[in-house]
Design a protein around this motif. Structure first.
Motif, mmCIF file in Angstrom:
data_model
loop_
_atom_site.group_PDB
_atom_site.id
_atom_site.type_symbol
_atom_site.label_atom_id
_atom_site.label_comp_id
_atom_site.label_asym_id
_atom_site.label_seq_id
_atom_site.Cartn_x
_atom_site.Cartn_y
_atom_site.Cartn_z
ATOM 1 N N THR A 56 10.383 -13.307 -70.953
ATOM 2 C CA THR A 56 9.363 -13.396 -70.138
ATOM 3 C C THR A 56 8.953 -15.020 -70.188
ATOM 4 O O THR A 56 7.931 -15.586 -69.462
ATOM 5 N N GLY A 57 9.434 -15.781 -71.327
ATOM 6 C CA GLY A 57 9.064 -17.132 -71.396
ATOM 7 C C GLY A 57 7.727 -17.438 -72.224
ATOM 8 O O GLY A 57 7.213 -18.387 -72.660
ATOM 9 N N ALA A 58 7.195 -16.189 -72.981
ATOM 10 C CA ALA A 58 6.081 -16.157 -73.729
ATOM 11 C C ALA A 58 6.589 -16.688 -74.780
ATOM 12 O O ALA A 58 7.669 -16.836 -75.570
ATOM 13 N N SER A 59 5.571 -17.703 -75.349
ATOM 14 C CA SER A 59 6.091 -18.295 -76.822
ATOM 15 C C SER A 59 4.937 -18.213 -77.806
ATOM 16 O O SER A 59 3.685 -18.441 -77.491
ATOM 17 N N GLY A 60 5.123 -17.671 -79.025
ATOM 18 C CA GLY A 60 4.166 -17.522 -80.150
ATOM 19 C C GLY A 60 4.120 -18.595 -81.066
ATOM 20 O O GLY A 60 5.063 -19.392 -81.029
ATOM 21 N N SER A 61 3.216 -18.590 -81.917
ATOM 22 C CA SER A 61 3.069 -19.481 -82.875
ATOM 23 C C SER A 61 3.366 -18.844 -84.120
ATOM 24 O O SER A 61 2.977 -17.971 -84.412
ATOM 25 N N PRO A 62 4.534 -19.375 -84.953
ATOM 26 C CA PRO A 62 5.039 -18.889 -86.163
ATOM 27 C C PRO A 62 3.804 -18.698 -87.155
ATOM 28 O O PRO A 62 2.929 -19.611 -87.232
ATOM 29 N N GLY A 63 3.851 -17.274 -87.830
ATOM 30 C CA GLY A 63 2.667 -17.029 -88.641
ATOM 31 C C GLY A 63 1.551 -16.780 -87.877
ATOM 32 O O GLY A 63 0.487 -16.411 -88.469
ATOM 33 N N VAL A 64 1.053 -17.012 -86.680
ATOM 34 C CA VAL A 64 0.084 -16.820 -86.041
ATOM 35 C C VAL A 64 -0.034 -15.523 -85.123
ATOM 36 O O VAL A 64 -0.610 -14.606 -85.290
ATOM 37 N N GLY A 65 1.061 -15.919 -84.115
ATOM 38 C CA GLY A 65 1.344 -14.669 -83.071
ATOM 39 C C GLY A 65 1.134 -15.478 -81.625
ATOM 40 O O GLY A 65 0.868 -16.420 -81.573
ATOM 41 N N TYR A 66 0.835 -14.355 -80.809
ATOM 42 C CA TYR A 66 0.717 -14.856 -79.486
ATOM 43 C C TYR A 66 -0.862 -14.673 -78.981
ATOM 44 O O TYR A 66 -1.337 -13.709 -79.614
ATOM 45 N N GLY A 67 -1.212 -15.699 -78.169
ATOM 46 C CA GLY A 67 -2.701 -15.541 -77.374
ATOM 47 C C GLY A 67 -2.579 -14.301 -76.405
ATOM 48 O O GLY A 67 -1.448 -14.185 -75.837
ATOM 49 N N LEU A 68 -3.324 -13.317 -76.948
ATOM 50 C CA LEU A 68 -3.315 -12.031 -76.315
ATOM 51 C C LEU A 68 -3.491 -12.053 -74.644
ATOM 52 O O LEU A 68 -2.432 -11.618 -73.851
ATOM 53 N N GLU A 69 -4.333 -13.046 -74.244
ATOM 54 C CA GLU A 69 -4.576 -13.154 -72.546
ATOM 55 C C GLU A 69 -3.318 -13.724 -72.132
ATOM 56 O O GLU A 69 -2.932 -13.361 -70.920
ATOM 57 N N GLN A 70 -2.981 -14.703 -72.802
ATOM 58 C CA GLN A 70 -1.590 -15.525 -72.372
ATOM 59 C C GLN A 70 -0.508 -14.514 -72.236
ATOM 60 O O GLN A 70 0.313 -14.606 -71.323
ATOM 61 N N LEU A 71 -0.194 -13.842 -73.399
ATOM 62 C CA LEU A 71 0.788 -12.782 -73.297
ATOM 63 C C LEU A 71 0.887 -11.971 -72.189
ATOM 64 O O LEU A 71 1.872 -11.828 -71.530
ATOM 65 N N ILE A 72 -0.302 -11.314 -71.938
ATOM 66 C CA ILE A 72 -0.189 -10.444 -71.112
ATOM 67 C C ILE A 72 0.122 -11.100 -69.644
ATOM 68 O O ILE A 72 0.750 -10.574 -68.772
ATOM 69 N N ASN A 73 -0.527 -12.308 -69.473
ATOM 70 C CA ASN A 73 -0.269 -13.074 -68.131
ATOM 71 C C ASN A 73 1.085 -13.391 -68.047
ATOM 72 O O ASN A 73 1.634 -13.273 -66.979
ATOM 73 N N ASP A 74 1.807 -13.830 -69.137
ATOM 74 C CA ASP A 74 3.102 -14.171 -68.972
ATOM 75 C C ASP A 74 4.073 -12.895 -68.554
ATOM 76 O O ASP A 74 5.086 -13.125 -67.784
ATOM 77 N N ILE A 75 3.802 -11.705 -69.291
ATOM 78 C CA ILE A 75 4.669 -10.625 -68.675
ATOM 79 C C ILE A 75 4.261 -10.398 -67.581
ATOM 80 O O ILE A 75 5.258 -9.897 -66.705
ATOM 81 N N GLU A 76 2.947 -10.127 -67.049
ATOM 82 C CA GLU A 76 2.819 -9.766 -65.538
ATOM 83 C C GLU A 76 3.297 -10.696 -64.693
ATOM 84 O O GLU A 76 4.005 -10.332 -63.677
ATOM 85 N N THR A 77 3.615 -12.088 -65.021
ATOM 86 C CA THR A 77 3.931 -13.064 -64.151
ATOM 87 C C THR A 77 5.569 -12.731 -63.991
ATOM 88 O O THR A 77 6.185 -12.757 -62.867
ATOM 89 N N TYR A 78 6.148 -12.475 -65.182
ATOM 90 C CA TYR A 78 7.663 -12.285 -65.339
ATOM 91 C C TYR A 78 7.899 -11.061 -64.277
ATOM 92 O O TYR A 78 9.038 -11.033 -63.550
ATOM 93 N N LEU A 79 7.064 -9.988 -64.376
ATOM 94 C CA LEU A 79 7.465 -8.972 -63.556
ATOM 95 C C LEU A 79 6.916 -8.849 -62.026
ATOM 96 O O LEU A 79 7.288 -7.971 -61.373
ATOM 97 N N GLY A 80 6.184 -9.888 -61.813
ATOM 98 C CA GLY A 80 5.615 -10.203 -60.523
ATOM 99 C C GLY A 80 4.493 -9.101 -60.233
ATOM 100 O O GLY A 80 4.101 -8.683 -59.312
ATOM 101 N N TRP A 81 3.795 -8.560 -61.451
ATOM 102 C CA TRP A 81 2.815 -7.451 -61.201
ATOM 103 C C TRP A 81 1.414 -8.003 -61.110
ATOM 104 O O TRP A 81 0.388 -7.252 -61.097
ATOM 105 N N ASN A 82 1.262 -9.541 -61.253
ATOM 106 C CA ASN A 82 -0.287 -10.042 -61.020
ATOM 107 C C ASN A 82 -0.451 -10.102 -59.684
ATOM 108 O O ASN A 82 -1.540 -10.409 -59.180
#
Lengths: 216, 216
Positions: A56-82
């Motif tokens: 989906t192009g989402a990128s997390g920070s090593p040792g921290v993780g993904y920003g939740l809002e950003q990750l939801i947005n990245d997946i929805e954008t990839y799927l075209g579901w937004n």
């Protein structure tokens, strides 16, 4: 190239489950999520989660993780579901009626804007707040409303001719809910929900299990 | 042994399509049907049709074909669809409600006898002429009515716990309509209808097609 596309399919199929978990995490007030947390919830390996999210192009920070809002947005954008996609449904029989009443599609950005049926008795009426229109107006409306997707749930014997008609009208993606496999041009995307076929497998496997248990 | 079972699955999945065509042939007044006729209608190789029908124990006469009535009966007997199976549905949300309203299941010998839901506001009510019962009565009724199959369509986050509850109650076959894969004992049969996953694939493939077309 073809191989790469095929390998992506299992990942794509899992994305809705990620979305669901992420939205559950959001409800719990979380703002950051790690692959380990997602892996645990979805009973997957962390490496699988990382690879799935990568597409989906989402990128997390090593040792921290993904920003939740950003990750939801990245997946929805990839799927075209937004953005909501409009879709037509053809065949307002029993299954078609059930699908028209299913509100869950909206969650996936899918809006069934109208149903089409060959039965004059149904045409002009409403089913679950959706208009039922004549088949003869399908092509015109697909073009005027720039519709790309259609749900096919006509009786099996009409599945192929109806799919051909959809393609001629300009439909690019067909969600096939009939029992019939379709033969269509390569540039048309098809997904088949073979409910009867699945039930057949379930029935036969269950009968085998019950026979085994009796024999024991 | 395991391999043989897996190879049978595509054949089993095609059986409902055969049934459908055979019933259409019956309507047309036919009494005998050849593999060639079936192959043509279903766009399959004749050898595939012969092998598919073989698993049901049906036998045709060389150069003549199958007796239509007998073949329908053989397939329905193999699938267990000539006797109605009772099934419980758990999760009377939007998808559950749609499935309760779908009359096509009866054609496959499947009778949804009752729905179960965790929402007290729904319990005691009726949906499409089916009673909605409390989750707490599930186990008792499964055992009393000797139910083997259940449809799972609860929200994803409850899918696993609910499936576990079904198995503890004695359910042997689960038709999983949630987005979640389930981890269950080997002696339980599961089929998953991942609607959201399929739609994800359809959406991504369509987006790729539209991008390709724009680039051309």
């Amino acid at each position: 190239m073809v191989k790469k596309k095929v390998q992506k399919l299992p990942s794509i199929k899992r994305l809705p489950a990620y979305l669901q978990e992420l939205k559950a995490f959001r409800k719990e007030g979380m703002q950051v999520v790690s692959t380990t947390q997602l892996a645990k919830r979805l009973q997957l390996e962390a490496i699988v989660v990382r690879k799935d999210l990568e597409i989906t192009g989402a990128s997390g920070s090593p040792g921290v993780g993904y920003g939740l809002e950003q990750l939801i947005n990245d997946i929805e954008t990839y799927l075209g579901w937004n953005n909501t996609s409009d879709i037509f449904l053809v065949g307002a029989g029993s299954l078609g009626t059930a699908l028209l009443g299913y509100k869950g599609f909206l969650e996936y950005g899918l809006n069934i804007v109208a149903a089409f049926d060959a039965d004059p008795a149904k045409v002009g009426g409403m089913i679950h707040d959706k208009k039922v229109l004549a088949m003869s107006s399908f092509t015109n409306l697909v073009q005027r409303m720039k519709i790309h997707m259609a749900i096919l749930c006509v009786p099996g014997e009409h599945a192929q001719e109806c799919a051909d008609m959809m393609v001629r009208a300009g439909i690019k993606a067909i969600w096939n809910f009939t029992n019939e496999p379709l033969t269509l041009p390569e540039n048309v995307v098809v997904q088949r929900v073979n409910l009867a076929g699945q039930l057949a497998v379930l029935s036969v496997k269950l009968a085998e299990k019950l026979k085994e248990e009796k024999a024991e």
